[in-house]
Design a protein around this motif. Structure first.
Motif, PDB file in Angstrom:
ATOM      1  N   LYS A 100       0.852  -1.189   0.000  1.00 59.56           N
ATOM      2  CA  LYS A 100       0.000   0.000   0.000  1.00 59.56           C
ATOM      3  C   LYS A 100       0.889   1.240   0.000  1.00 59.56           C
ATOM      4  CE  LYS A 100      -3.870   1.977   2.537  1.00 59.56           C
ATOM      5  NZ  LYS A 100      -4.746   1.740   3.700  1.00 59.56           N
ATOM      6  N   ILE A 101       0.554   2.189  -0.860  1.00 55.09           N
ATOM      7  CA  ILE A 101       1.307   3.441  -0.934  1.00 55.09           C
ATOM      8  C   ILE A 101       0.745   4.437   0.060  1.00 55.09           C
ATOM      9  CG2 ILE A 101       1.973   5.384  -2.410  1.00 55.09           C
ATOM     10  CD1 ILE A 101       1.545   3.430  -4.817  1.00 55.09           C
ATOM     11  N   ASP A 102      -0.584   4.592   0.042  1.00 58.56           N
ATOM     12  CA  ASP A 102      -1.229   5.585   0.892  1.00 58.56           C
ATOM     13  C   ASP A 102      -2.739   5.435   0.756  1.00 58.56           C
ATOM     14  OD1 ASP A 102      -1.516   7.722   2.618  1.00 58.56           O
ATOM     15  OD2 ASP A 102      -0.751   9.238   1.235  1.00 58.56           O
ATOM     16  N   THR A 103      -3.460   6.064   1.680  1.00 54.76           N
ATOM     17  CA  THR A 103      -4.900   6.254   1.524  1.00 54.76           C
ATOM     18  C   THR A 103      -5.112   7.739   1.328  1.00 54.76           C
ATOM     19  OG1 THR A 103      -5.473   4.359   2.912  1.00 54.76           O
ATOM     20  CG2 THR A 103      -7.180   6.016   2.583  1.00 54.76           C
ATOM     21  N   VAL A 104      -5.649   8.090   0.176  1.00 54.51           N
ATOM     22  CA  VAL A 104      -5.914   9.495  -0.147  1.00 54.51           C
ATOM     23  C   VAL A 104      -7.338   9.816   0.298  1.00 54.51           C
ATOM     24  CG1 VAL A 104      -6.194  11.160  -2.027  1.00 54.51           C
ATOM     25  CG2 VAL A 104      -4.321   9.487  -2.095  1.00 54.51           C
ATOM     26  N   GLU A 105      -7.460  10.870   1.081  1.00 56.39           N
ATOM     27  CA  GLU A 105      -8.768  11.384   1.488  1.00 56.39           C
ATOM     28  C   GLU A 105      -8.925  12.726   0.788  1.00 56.39           C
ATOM     29  OE1 GLU A 105     -10.842   9.650   3.352  1.00 56.39           O
ATOM     30  OE2 GLU A 105      -9.472   8.107   4.078  1.00 56.39           O
ATOM     31  N   THR A 134     -19.144  17.156  -4.527  1.00 52.96           N
ATOM     32  CA  THR A 134     -20.373  16.433  -4.185  1.00 52.96           C
ATOM     33  C   THR A 134     -20.158  15.143  -3.396  1.00 52.96           C
ATOM     34  OG1 THR A 134     -20.315  15.325  -6.334  1.00 52.96           O
ATOM     35  CG2 THR A 134     -21.612  17.367  -6.188  1.00 52.96           C
ATOM     36  N   PHE A 135     -18.924  14.784  -3.100  1.00 54.87           N
ATOM     37  CA  PHE A 135     -18.661  13.566  -2.329  1.00 54.87           C
ATOM     38  C   PHE A 135     -17.249  13.606  -1.750  1.00 54.87           C
ATOM     39  CE2 PHE A 135     -17.229  12.708  -6.617  1.00 54.87           C
ATOM     40  CZ  PHE A 135     -16.063  11.980  -6.466  1.00 54.87           C
ATOM     41  N   HIS A 136     -17.037  12.757  -0.733  1.00 55.27           N
ATOM     42  CA  HIS A 136     -15.699  12.575  -0.154  1.00 55.27           C
ATOM     43  C   HIS A 136     -15.139  11.271  -0.717  1.00 55.27           C
ATOM     44  CE1 HIS A 136     -12.400  12.603   2.705  1.00 55.27           C
ATOM     45  NE2 HIS A 136     -12.648  11.318   2.890  1.00 55.27           N
ATOM     46  N   LEU A 137     -13.926  11.340  -1.253  1.00 56.78           N
ATOM     47  CA  LEU A 137     -13.267  10.158  -1.805  1.00 56.78           C
ATOM     48  C   LEU A 137     -12.264   9.624  -0.803  1.00 56.78           C
ATOM     49  CD1 LEU A 137     -12.918   8.503  -4.517  1.00 56.78           C
ATOM     50  CD2 LEU A 137     -10.838   9.844  -4.817  1.00 56.78           C
ATOM     51  N   SER A 138     -12.347   8.328  -0.519  1.00 56.38           N
ATOM     52  CA  SER A 138     -11.353   7.630   0.285  1.00 56.38           C
ATOM     53  C   SER A 138     -10.752   6.569  -0.621  1.00 56.38           C
ATOM     54  CB  SER A 138     -12.005   6.986   1.508  1.00 56.38           C
ATOM     55  OG  SER A 138     -11.023   6.311   2.284  1.00 56.38           O
ATOM     56  N   PRO A 190      -7.734  15.730  -9.162  1.00 58.55           N
ATOM     57  CA  PRO A 190      -7.192  16.293  -7.917  1.00 58.55           C
ATOM     58  C   PRO A 190      -6.754  15.265  -6.868  1.00 58.55           C
ATOM     59  CG  PRO A 190      -9.112  17.528  -8.607  1.00 58.55           C
ATOM     60  CD  PRO A 190      -9.001  16.340  -9.535  1.00 58.55           C
ATOM     61  N   ALA A 191      -7.511  14.200  -6.679  1.00 58.06           N
ATOM     62  CA  ALA A 191      -7.122  13.199  -5.672  1.00 58.06           C
ATOM     63  C   ALA A 191      -5.874  12.437  -6.112  1.00 58.06           C
ATOM     64  CB  ALA A 191      -8.269  12.225  -5.412  1.00 58.06           C
ATOM     65  N   ASP A 192      -5.783  12.114  -7.384  1.00 58.52           N
ATOM     66  CA  ASP A 192      -4.665  11.306  -7.888  1.00 58.52           C
ATOM     67  C   ASP A 192      -3.339  12.066  -7.853  1.00 58.52           C
ATOM     68  OD1 ASP A 192      -5.804   8.601  -9.475  1.00 58.52           O
ATOM     69  OD2 ASP A 192      -7.271  10.175  -9.140  1.00 58.52           O
ATOM     70  N   ILE A 193      -3.373  13.367  -8.118  1.00 61.51           N
ATOM     71  CA  ILE A 193      -2.118  14.126  -8.168  1.00 61.51           C
ATOM     72  C   ILE A 193      -1.441  14.169  -6.801  1.00 61.51           C
ATOM     73  CG2 ILE A 193      -3.011  16.463  -7.754  1.00 61.51           C
ATOM     74  CD1 ILE A 193      -1.034  17.301 -10.083  1.00 61.51           C
ATOM     75  N   THR A 194      -2.213  13.977  -5.734  1.00 56.42           N
ATOM     76  CA  THR A 194      -1.606  13.995  -4.400  1.00 56.42           C
ATOM     77  C   THR A 194      -0.630  12.839  -4.193  1.00 56.42           C
ATOM     78  OG1 THR A 194      -3.379  12.712  -3.351  1.00 56.42           O
ATOM     79  CG2 THR A 194      -3.669  15.115  -3.425  1.00 56.42           C
ATOM     80  N   LEU A 195      -0.714  11.799  -5.029  1.00 55.87           N
ATOM     81  CA  LEU A 195       0.185  10.636  -4.921  1.00 55.87           C
ATOM     82  C   LEU A 195       1.532  10.829  -5.609  1.00 55.87           C
ATOM     83  CD1 LEU A 195      -2.149   7.635  -5.703  1.00 55.87           C
ATOM     84  CD2 LEU A 195      -0.977   8.088  -3.559  1.00 55.87           C
ATOM     85  N   ILE A 196       1.608  11.788  -6.516  1.00 59.59           N
ATOM     86  CA  ILE A 196       2.772  11.879  -7.397  1.00 59.59           C
ATOM     87  C   ILE A 196       4.074  12.074  -6.632  1.00 59.59           C
ATOM     88  CG2 ILE A 196       3.816  13.117  -9.339  1.00 59.59           C
ATOM     89  CD1 ILE A 196       1.368  11.379 -10.080  1.00 59.59           C
TER      90      ILE A 196
END
Length: 128
Positions: A65-70, A75-79, A115-121
């Motif tokens: 596992k790399i991380d859990t992005v919150e 319109t929604f919260h992505l986990s 936006p959520a995916d770029i936080t992993l880069i």
């Protein structure tokens, strides 16, 4: 706000990472790491294997596992649980995505990430 629980595969091959462009929905054309929703009774790893088989006609091995992005979208919260993965068999056939690219480290910011995916880069860069 509704929470959507998803998984994402950061598929590695040699010195490249696989990125996909969404072909549908509100975030169509945005770039992401492939994956999808976790169904009832599935572990994140099981969901990821199923989603990649469905979306890309490919069997993967799920790694660490790399991380859990919150991330809060309007319109929604992505986990999103994100894992390293590698292809075991299959040709990464695009069944739901508009496009895909293998990116080397220097190209990681060359696509318009969601936006959520770029936080992993930045974390991915450390391992390339």
């Amino acid at each position: 706000m509704k929470t959507v629980k998803v998984v994402a595969a950061v598929i590695r091959h040699e010195d490249k990472i696989f990125a996909t462009q969404r072909g549908y929905g509100e975030y169509k054309d945005g770039w992401e790491f492939p994956g999808g929703k976790v169904e009832a009774g599935e572990t994140p790893q099981q969901a990821l294997v199923r989603e990649i088989r469905e979306e890309l006609d490919t069997v993967i091995a799920v790694g660490a596992k790399i991380d859990t992005v919150e991330y809060d979208y309007p319109t929604f919260h992505l986990s999103m649980d994100c894992f390293w993965a590698e292809v075991i068999s299959g040709d990464l056939v695009l069944r739901e995505h508009e496009a895909a690219r293998w990116l080397v480290k220097e190209e990681l910011y060359s696509v318009d990430w969601l936006p959520a995916d770029i936080t992993l880069i930045s974390e991915i860069e450390k391992h390339m």
